[in-house]
Design a protein around this motif. Structure first.
Motif, PDB file in Angstrom:
ATOM      1  N   GLU A 154     116.292 106.754  29.723  1.00  0.00           N
ATOM      2  CA  GLU A 154     117.431 106.127  30.998  1.00  0.00           C
ATOM      3  C   GLU A 154     118.395 105.255  31.193  1.00  0.00           C
ATOM      4  O   GLU A 154     118.954 104.784  32.077  1.00  0.00           O
ATOM      5  N   LEU A 155     117.315 103.561  30.625  1.00  0.00           N
ATOM      6  CA  LEU A 155     117.755 102.453  30.815  1.00  0.00           C
ATOM      7  C   LEU A 155     119.096 102.660  30.171  1.00  0.00           C
ATOM      8  O   LEU A 155     120.013 103.020  29.570  1.00  0.00           O
ATOM      9  N   ASP A 156     119.951 101.577  31.184  1.00  0.00           N
ATOM     10  CA  ASP A 156     121.214 100.892  30.257  1.00  0.00           C
ATOM     11  C   ASP A 156     121.015 100.025  28.977  1.00  0.00           C
ATOM     12  O   ASP A 156     120.253  99.039  29.176  1.00  0.00           O
ATOM     13  N   PRO A 157     121.666 100.447  27.933  1.00  0.00           N
ATOM     14  CA  PRO A 157     121.936 100.091  26.749  1.00  0.00           C
ATOM     15  C   PRO A 157     122.250  98.597  26.825  1.00  0.00           C
ATOM     16  O   PRO A 157     121.678  97.497  25.809  1.00  0.00           O
ATOM     17  N   SER A 158     123.065  98.191  27.734  1.00  0.00           N
ATOM     18  CA  SER A 158     123.232  97.075  27.593  1.00  0.00           C
ATOM     19  C   SER A 158     121.479  95.856  28.533  1.00  0.00           C
ATOM     20  O   SER A 158     121.689  95.003  27.730  1.00  0.00           O
ATOM     21  N   LEU A 159     120.834  96.629  29.251  1.00  0.00           N
ATOM     22  CA  LEU A 159     119.894  95.525  28.974  1.00  0.00           C
ATOM     23  C   LEU A 159     119.327  95.490  27.975  1.00  0.00           C
ATOM     24  O   LEU A 159     117.983  96.793  27.304  1.00  0.00           O
ATOM     25  N   SER A 160     118.835  94.372  27.276  1.00  0.00           N
ATOM     26  CA  SER A 160     117.840  94.817  26.339  1.00  0.00           C
ATOM     27  C   SER A 160     116.884  93.160  26.262  1.00  0.00           C
ATOM     28  O   SER A 160     116.342  92.835  24.809  1.00  0.00           O
ATOM     29  N   ARG A 161     116.558  92.884  27.709  1.00  0.00           N
ATOM     30  CA  ARG A 161     114.984  91.486  27.588  1.00  0.00           C
ATOM     31  C   ARG A 161     114.302  92.469  28.731  1.00  0.00           C
ATOM     32  O   ARG A 161     114.473  92.835  29.638  1.00  0.00           O
ATOM     33  N   PHE A 162     112.689  92.507  28.330  1.00  0.00           N
ATOM     34  CA  PHE A 162     112.064  93.265  28.591  1.00  0.00           C
ATOM     35  C   PHE A 162     110.811  92.667  29.211  1.00  0.00           C
ATOM     36  O   PHE A 162     110.213  91.270  28.679  1.00  0.00           O
ATOM     37  N   VAL A 163     110.424  92.478  30.653  1.00  0.00           N
ATOM     38  CA  VAL A 163     109.148  91.661  31.501  1.00  0.00           C
ATOM     39  C   VAL A 163     107.889  92.454  30.680  1.00  0.00           C
ATOM     40  O   VAL A 163     107.913  93.337  31.286  1.00  0.00           O
ATOM     41  N   LEU A 164     107.032  91.723  30.514  1.00  0.00           N
ATOM     42  CA  LEU A 164     105.520  92.755  29.969  1.00  0.00           C
ATOM     43  C   LEU A 164     105.045  92.367  31.190  1.00  0.00           C
ATOM     44  O   LEU A 164     104.829  90.725  31.452  1.00  0.00           O
ATOM     45  N   GLY A 165     103.828  92.178  32.213  1.00  0.00           N
ATOM     46  CA  GLY A 165     102.966  91.452  32.387  1.00  0.00           C
ATOM     47  C   GLY A 165     101.720  92.006  32.496  1.00  0.00           C
ATOM     48  O   GLY A 165     100.867  92.274  31.457  1.00  0.00           O
ATOM     49  N   SER A 166     100.263  90.662  33.268  1.00  0.00           N
ATOM     50  CA  SER A 166      99.077  90.885  32.562  1.00  0.00           C
ATOM     51  C   SER A 166      98.405  91.832  32.225  1.00  0.00           C
ATOM     52  O   SER A 166      99.074  92.780  32.810  1.00  0.00           O
ATOM     53  N   GLU A 167      97.799  91.910  31.569  1.00  0.00           N
ATOM     54  CA  GLU A 167      96.768  93.092  31.277  1.00  0.00           C
ATOM     55  C   GLU A 167      96.062  93.917  32.787  1.00  0.00           C
ATOM     56  O   GLU A 167      95.985  94.983  32.484  1.00  0.00           O
ATOM     57  N   ARG A 168      95.925  93.152  33.535  1.00  0.00           N
ATOM     58  CA  ARG A 168      94.882  94.000  34.481  1.00  0.00           C
ATOM     59  C   ARG A 168      96.018  93.792  35.898  1.00  0.00           C
ATOM     60  O   ARG A 168      96.126  95.266  36.337  1.00  0.00           O
ATOM     61  N   GLU A 169      96.855  93.215  35.950  1.00  0.00           N
ATOM     62  CA  GLU A 169      97.575  93.042  37.195  1.00  0.00           C
ATOM     63  C   GLU A 169      97.754  93.715  37.369  1.00  0.00           C
ATOM     64  O   GLU A 169      99.039  93.993  38.142  1.00  0.00           O
ATOM     65  N   GLY A 170      99.214  93.778  36.368  1.00  0.00           N
ATOM     66  CA  GLY A 170     100.585  93.895  35.805  1.00  0.00           C
ATOM     67  C   GLY A 170     101.426  92.963  36.328  1.00  0.00           C
ATOM     68  O   GLY A 170     101.407  91.429  36.564  1.00  0.00           O
ATOM     69  N   LEU A 171     102.786  93.565  36.711  1.00  0.00           N
ATOM     70  CA  LEU A 171     103.637  92.261  37.468  1.00  0.00           C
ATOM     71  C   LEU A 171     103.828  92.294  39.034  1.00  0.00           C
ATOM     72  O   LEU A 171     104.144  93.936  39.574  1.00  0.00           O
TER      73      LEU A 171
END
Length: 234
Positions: free
Chosen positions: A175-192
Motif C-alpha cells: 500500500e506504499l506510495d510508489p514515489s517513495l523508493s528509499r527504505f530504512v532497515l534497523g539493527s537485527e535485534r533492536e530494530g529502528l
C-alpha cells in the motif's frame, strides 16, 4: 618472490584484518580472483597484489608479487591459499546515486551488510550505512556481497524522505506510495529507534502469514527492493 613471513606486505595484510587498521590506513583486502576482479572492474585503486607462485590468476594484475603458497595461505582469511590477494585504497570511485536504495541503521552483522549490498546491486539501488554498522570492507561482508560492494554506490545514512520498514504495526508494503523508493532497515535485534522512524516520511511492514515473528534484515531489504521494482515494471 616473497619467501619470508616477515615480508612487509604480508605483515600489512595481517594488520588489515582489524577494522581499526583498515580505517586508520584507508586500505582493505580483497581475497580471491572474483573479488579482486570485481574491485578492479569497479574502478577501485589497487595498492598491490600478491599472487600464488604456483597458481597465477587468469587475468593481468599490476603491482603483483609472487608469494610462496604456504605464506599466502597463512595470511588468508579463507582458510586456504587463494590465487590472489589484493590490497585496495578505500576511496570509492565516483558514481551517480540512484533514487532507489537502502539505508541501514546499525546493522552489525557483516553477512547481512554484504547480502544487502548484493540485493542493492541486483535491483539497481544504493547502500547507505550509519555509524555502528558492520564494515562493508571486512572479509565476511566482502564475501557475502560476492563483489557487489564494488559496484553499488555507497553513502552516509540519511533517513529523511525514506520509508521505515517495521516488523509490525505499519501499513503493508503493497500500500506504499510508489514515489517513495528509499527504505530504512534497523539493527537485527533492536530494530529502528523512534527518532529514526520519526525522521522518515512513511512506515511500512511486510505482512507475514506463517508463525515466524519477523524476517531477517537482509531478507526484508531484498523484498522491499523487489516489490518496488516489480511495481515499476507494472
Amino acid at each position: 618472490m616473497i619467501t619470508s613471513a616477515s615480508n612487509p606486505r604480508l605483515k600489512l595484510v595481517r594488520k588489515l584484518a582489524a577494522r581499526r587498521q583498515r580505517e586508520k590506513l584507508g586500505l582493505f583486502v580483497a581475497e580471491g580472483e572474483d573479488l579482486v576482479a570485481a574491485a578492479l572492474e569497479g574502478g577501485w585503486e589497487l595498492e598491490f597484489a600478491l599472487v600464488d607462485a604456483e597458481r597465477s590468476p587468469e587475468f593481468e594484475l599490476p603491482h603483483a608479487e609472487r608469494v610462496e603458497p604456504r605464506l599466502l595461505a597463512a595470511v588468508s582469511r579463507l582458510g586456504h591459499s587463494p590465487r590472489v590477494i589484493g590490497v585496495f585504497r578505500a576511496g570509492q570511485p565516483e558514481r551517480p546515486r540512484p533514487g532507489l536504495g537502502l539505508e541501514l541503521w546499525r546493522v552489525r552483522d557483516p553477512g547481512n551488510v554484504g547480502t544487502l549490498a548484493r540485493a542493492a546491486d541486483a535491483f539497481g539501488g544504493y547502500l547507505a550505512l550509519s555509524e555502528g554498522c558492520a564494515d562493508p570492507f571486512g572479509p565476511k561482508a566482502l564475501r557475502a556481497s560476492t563483489g557487489s560492494i564494488f559496484r553499488v554506490p555507497l553513502g552516509e545514512f540519511s533517513p529523511e524522505g525514506c520509508v521505515a520498514l517495521l516488523s509490525h504495526g505499519a501499513p503493508p508494503l503493497s500500500e506504499l506510495d510508489p514515489s517513495l523508493s528509499r527504505f530504512v532497515l534497523g539493527s537485527e535485534r533492536e530494530g529502528l529507534p523512534d527518532k529514526v522512524v520519526a525522521a522518515c516520511a512513511a512506515t511500512a511492514t511486510i505482512p507475514l502469514v506463517g508463525r515466524a515473528e519477523s524476517l531477517n534484515v537482509a531478507m526484508a531489504g531484498t523484498i522491499a527492493l523487489y516489490d518496488w521494482v516489480s511495481w515499476r515494471r507494472g
